[in-house]
Write a protein that holds these residues in place. Structure first.
Motif, PDB file in Angstrom:
ATOM      1  N   LEU A  97      -1.217  -8.842   4.246  1.00 26.11           N
ATOM      2  CA  LEU A  97      -1.265  -7.376   4.246  1.00 26.11           C
ATOM      3  C   LEU A  97      -2.551  -6.862   4.873  1.00 26.11           C
ATOM      4  O   LEU A  97      -2.537  -5.868   5.598  1.00 26.11           O
ATOM      5  CB  LEU A  97      -1.078  -6.830   2.828  1.00 26.11           C
ATOM      6  N   ALA A  98      -3.655  -7.541   4.634  1.00 23.17           N
ATOM      7  CA  ALA A  98      -4.923  -7.136   5.241  1.00 23.17           C
ATOM      8  C   ALA A  98      -4.883  -7.327   6.758  1.00 23.17           C
ATOM      9  O   ALA A  98      -5.356  -6.472   7.517  1.00 23.17           O
ATOM     10  CB  ALA A  98      -6.073  -7.928   4.639  1.00 23.17           C
ATOM     11  N   ALA A  99      -4.304  -8.437   7.207  1.00 22.09           N
ATOM     12  CA  ALA A  99      -4.248  -8.729   8.647  1.00 22.09           C
ATOM     13  C   ALA A  99      -3.271  -7.819   9.383  1.00 22.09           C
ATOM     14  O   ALA A  99      -3.555  -7.364  10.493  1.00 22.09           O
ATOM     15  CB  ALA A  99      -3.863 -10.188   8.867  1.00 22.09           C
ATOM     16  N   SER A 100      -2.125  -7.547   8.773  1.00 24.58           N
ATOM     17  CA  SER A 100      -1.089  -6.766   9.460  1.00 24.58           C
ATOM     18  C   SER A 100      -1.353  -5.266   9.395  1.00 24.58           C
ATOM     19  O   SER A 100      -0.881  -4.524  10.256  1.00 24.58           O
ATOM     20  CB  SER A 100       0.289  -7.052   8.858  1.00 24.58           C
ATOM     21  N   ARG A 101      -2.062  -4.833   8.369  1.00 21.88           N
ATOM     22  CA  ARG A 101      -2.362  -3.400   8.160  1.00 21.88           C
ATOM     23  C   ARG A 101      -1.089  -2.546   8.092  1.00 21.88           C
ATOM     24  O   ARG A 101      -1.091  -1.388   8.479  1.00 21.88           O
ATOM     25  CB  ARG A 101      -3.324  -2.907   9.226  1.00 21.88           C
ATOM     26  N   VAL A 102      -0.030  -3.124   7.571  1.00 24.84           N
ATOM     27  CA  VAL A 102       1.232  -2.414   7.398  1.00 24.84           C
ATOM     28  C   VAL A 102       1.144  -1.599   6.107  1.00 24.84           C
ATOM     29  O   VAL A 102       0.683  -2.110   5.083  1.00 24.84           O
ATOM     30  CB  VAL A 102       2.418  -3.405   7.328  1.00 24.84           C
ATOM     31  N   PRO A 103       1.582  -0.334   6.129  1.00 26.28           N
ATOM     32  CA  PRO A 103       1.569   0.472   4.905  1.00 26.28           C
ATOM     33  C   PRO A 103       2.457  -0.144   3.818  1.00 26.28           C
ATOM     34  O   PRO A 103       3.460  -0.790   4.115  1.00 26.28           O
ATOM     35  CB  PRO A 103       2.134   1.825   5.339  1.00 26.28           C
ATOM     36  N   ASN A 127       2.637   1.505  14.301  1.00 27.24           N
ATOM     37  CA  ASN A 127       2.511   0.651  13.114  1.00 27.24           C
ATOM     38  C   ASN A 127       1.154   0.835  12.495  1.00 27.24           C
ATOM     39  O   ASN A 127       0.184   1.028  13.124  1.00 27.24           O
ATOM     40  CB  ASN A 127       2.692  -0.821  13.476  1.00 27.24           C
TER      41      ASN A 127
END
Length: 127
Positions: A97-103, A127
């Motif tokens: 989640l930290a790497a992808s920065r997806v909500p 995104n």
């Protein structure tokens, strides 16, 4: 007339999948559903979606693997994604989640929170 946004709901729990689909359909979005990441990936190969709402922990292919597969196949043209999950604070997914920065929308969620997050993601266009 503006085209309706097309949203793919990826969720292995039928009741949650139906709730998300119903809330968004009531708000004018065109909805398709998939029970896991593998089915979602196949649908994404056949059609362009404006937004994907996906659980993280699912059988066959989880939400993180779906994300990387979409990025590999579509690059910067991949659909926007929001995770709707009970795993937002899980150590299993923290790095992803930290790497992808997806909500992320944490379960349980309110229909109003879901509508606001979807509207915001579609308004941003990225995104």
């Amino acid at each position: 007339m503006t085209a309706r946004a097309i949203v793919l709901v990826v969720e292995d729990e039928p009741d949650v999948r139906e709730l998300i689909a119903d809330v968004l359909a009531e708000n004018g979005y065109e909805i398709e559903v998939a029970a896991d990441g593998a089915a979602a990936l196949q649908l994404c190969d056949e059609r362009r979606y404006d937004l994907i709402l996906s659980d993280l922990r699912m059988p066959k292919m989880d939400g993180a693997v779906l994300y990387w597969a979409l990025q590999l196949r579509h690059g910067s043209a991949m659909p926007r994604i929001i995770y709707v999950t009970g795993q937002a604070h899980s150590m299993d997914y923290a790095g992803f989640l930290a790497a992808s920065r997806v909500p992320v929308i944490s379960k349980p969620f309110s229909p109003d929170h879901l509508r606001t997050a979807v509207r915001s993601a579609l308004d941003k266009g990225t995104n």
